[in-house]
Design an enzyme around this catalytic site. Structure first.
Site, PDB file in Angstrom:
ATOM      1  N   HIS A 101       0.838  -1.299   0.227  1.00  0.00           N
ATOM      2  CA  HIS A 101      -0.016   0.094   0.026  1.00  0.00           C
ATOM      3  C   HIS A 101       0.983   1.214   0.077  1.00  0.00           C
ATOM      4  O   HIS A 101       2.008   1.384   0.502  1.00  0.00           O
ATOM      5  CB  HIS A 101      -0.911  -0.038   1.278  1.00  0.00           C
ATOM      6  CG  HIS A 101      -0.201  -0.279   2.442  1.00  0.00           C
ATOM      7  ND1 HIS A 101       0.284  -1.356   2.993  1.00  0.00           N
ATOM      8  CD2 HIS A 101       0.075   0.696   3.480  1.00  0.00           C
ATOM      9  CE1 HIS A 101       0.630  -1.393   4.271  1.00  0.00           C
ATOM     10  NE2 HIS A 101       0.683  -0.109   4.321  1.00  0.00           N
ATOM     11  N   HIS A 103       0.947   5.196   1.152  1.00  0.00           N
ATOM     12  CA  HIS A 103       0.197   6.189   2.289  1.00  0.00           C
ATOM     13  C   HIS A 103       0.151   7.521   1.313  1.00  0.00           C
ATOM     14  O   HIS A 103       1.212   7.779   0.664  1.00  0.00           O
ATOM     15  CB  HIS A 103       0.902   6.241   3.007  1.00  0.00           C
ATOM     16  CG  HIS A 103       0.967   5.169   4.026  1.00  0.00           C
ATOM     17  ND1 HIS A 103       0.334   5.250   5.410  1.00  0.00           N
ATOM     18  CD2 HIS A 103       1.819   4.213   4.239  1.00  0.00           C
ATOM     19  CE1 HIS A 103       0.513   4.038   5.970  1.00  0.00           C
ATOM     20  NE2 HIS A 103       1.433   3.366   5.117  1.00  0.00           N
TER      21      HIS A 103
HETATM   22  P1  AMP Z   1       2.037   0.455   7.203  1.00  0.00           P
HETATM   23  O1  AMP Z   1       2.491   0.450   8.592  1.00  0.00           O
HETATM   24  O2  AMP Z   1       3.015   1.096   6.397  1.00  0.00           O
HETATM   25  O3  AMP Z   1       1.900  -1.029   7.011  1.00  0.00           O
HETATM   26  O4  AMP Z   1       0.532   1.014   7.365  1.00  0.00           O
HETATM   27  C1  AMP Z   1      -0.715   0.281   7.534  1.00  0.00           C
HETATM   28  C2  AMP Z   1      -1.617   1.124   7.577  1.00  0.00           C
HETATM   29  O5  AMP Z   1      -3.030   0.708   7.722  1.00  0.00           O
HETATM   30  C3  AMP Z   1      -1.732   2.084   9.207  1.00  0.00           C
HETATM   31  O6  AMP Z   1      -1.712   3.657   9.032  1.00  0.00           O
HETATM   32  C4  AMP Z   1      -2.977   1.507   9.697  1.00  0.00           C
HETATM   33  O7  AMP Z   1      -3.810   2.736  10.465  1.00  0.00           O
HETATM   34  C5  AMP Z   1      -3.918   1.206   8.578  1.00  0.00           C
HETATM   35  N1  AMP Z   1      -5.006   0.528   8.725  1.00  0.00           N
HETATM   36  C6  AMP Z   1      -4.868  -0.821   9.204  1.00  0.00           C
HETATM   37  N2  AMP Z   1      -6.090  -1.579   9.053  1.00  0.00           N
HETATM   38  C7  AMP Z   1      -6.690  -0.880   8.521  1.00  0.00           C
HETATM   39  C8  AMP Z   1      -8.191  -0.787   8.093  1.00  0.00           C
HETATM   40  N3  AMP Z   1      -8.834  -1.970   8.391  1.00  0.00           N
HETATM   41  N4  AMP Z   1      -8.806   0.247   7.208  1.00  0.00           N
HETATM   42  C9  AMP Z   1      -7.955   1.215   7.162  1.00  0.00           C
HETATM   43  N5  AMP Z   1      -6.854   1.489   7.356  1.00  0.00           N
HETATM   44  C10 AMP Z   1      -6.204   0.328   8.058  1.00  0.00           C
END
Ligand code: AMP
Ligand code: ZN
Length: 138
Positions: A101, A103
């Site tokens: 993903h 951001h």
């Molecule tokens: P990373 O640390 O780059 O793997 O980012 C994961 C991101 O996903 C974090 O910013 C979380 O807040 C977000 N996240 C985790 N679960 C969900 C969800 N079900 N819906 C939306 N965002 C999520």
């Protein structure tokens, strides 16, 4: 390919509801549940790739233009004055969900300091050695 145990596969493919801001045949863009700033979004490919190293070139080529499109829309609609495109690979890099993903983090005047580091000084010889090491692995 989808991964049945992956929450982002389920979200990207609409099996779990999300605050979706954009969708096309390859991607869904959702709002992060734990936003760094108001409007913090995540670009999710609909296919499962663990991280950037697994992404195929066709999907990869579409991600930066999509990040620019979402960031531009944020500037127009949310009043942010900039945005960060951030992408973590591996636990040590802060990755917590192992479905690729990107951001998209809107940045506001006077907003919090995020995505920053303290620059260290480095010896030119060490820079040259380090560059040679990376080059040798390419
Ligand atoms: P990373 O640390 O780059 O793997 O980012 C994961 C991101 O996903 C974090 O910013 C979380 O807040 C977000 N996240 C985790 N679960 C969900 C969800 N079900 N819906 C939306 N965002 C999520
Ligand atoms: Zn997945």
């Amino acid at each position: 390919m989808k991964d049945n145990n992956c929450i982002f596969c389920k979200i990207a493919n609409g099996e779990i509801p999300s605050s979706t801001v954009y969708e096309d045949e390859d991607f869904r863009v959702i709002l992060d549940l734990g936003p760094a700033t108001k409007g913090h979004a995540l670009i999710l490919p609909k296919e499962h790739f663990k991280d950037v190293c697994e992404l195929d070139e066709k999907t990869a080529a579409k991600i930066l233009p999509l990040g620019a499109k979402i960031g531009t829309a944020m500037k127009q609609s949310l009043g942010c004055v900039g945005f960060n495109l951030v992408q973590n690979n591996g636990e040590a890099a802060g990755q917590t969900v192992f479905h690729f993903h990107m951001h998209v983090i809107p940045r506001y005047e006077g907003g919090p300091t995020i995505v920053s580091w303290t620059p260290e000084k480095e010896d030119p010889e060490v820079l040259a050695e380090t560059a040679a090491k990376i080059k040798s692995a390419l």
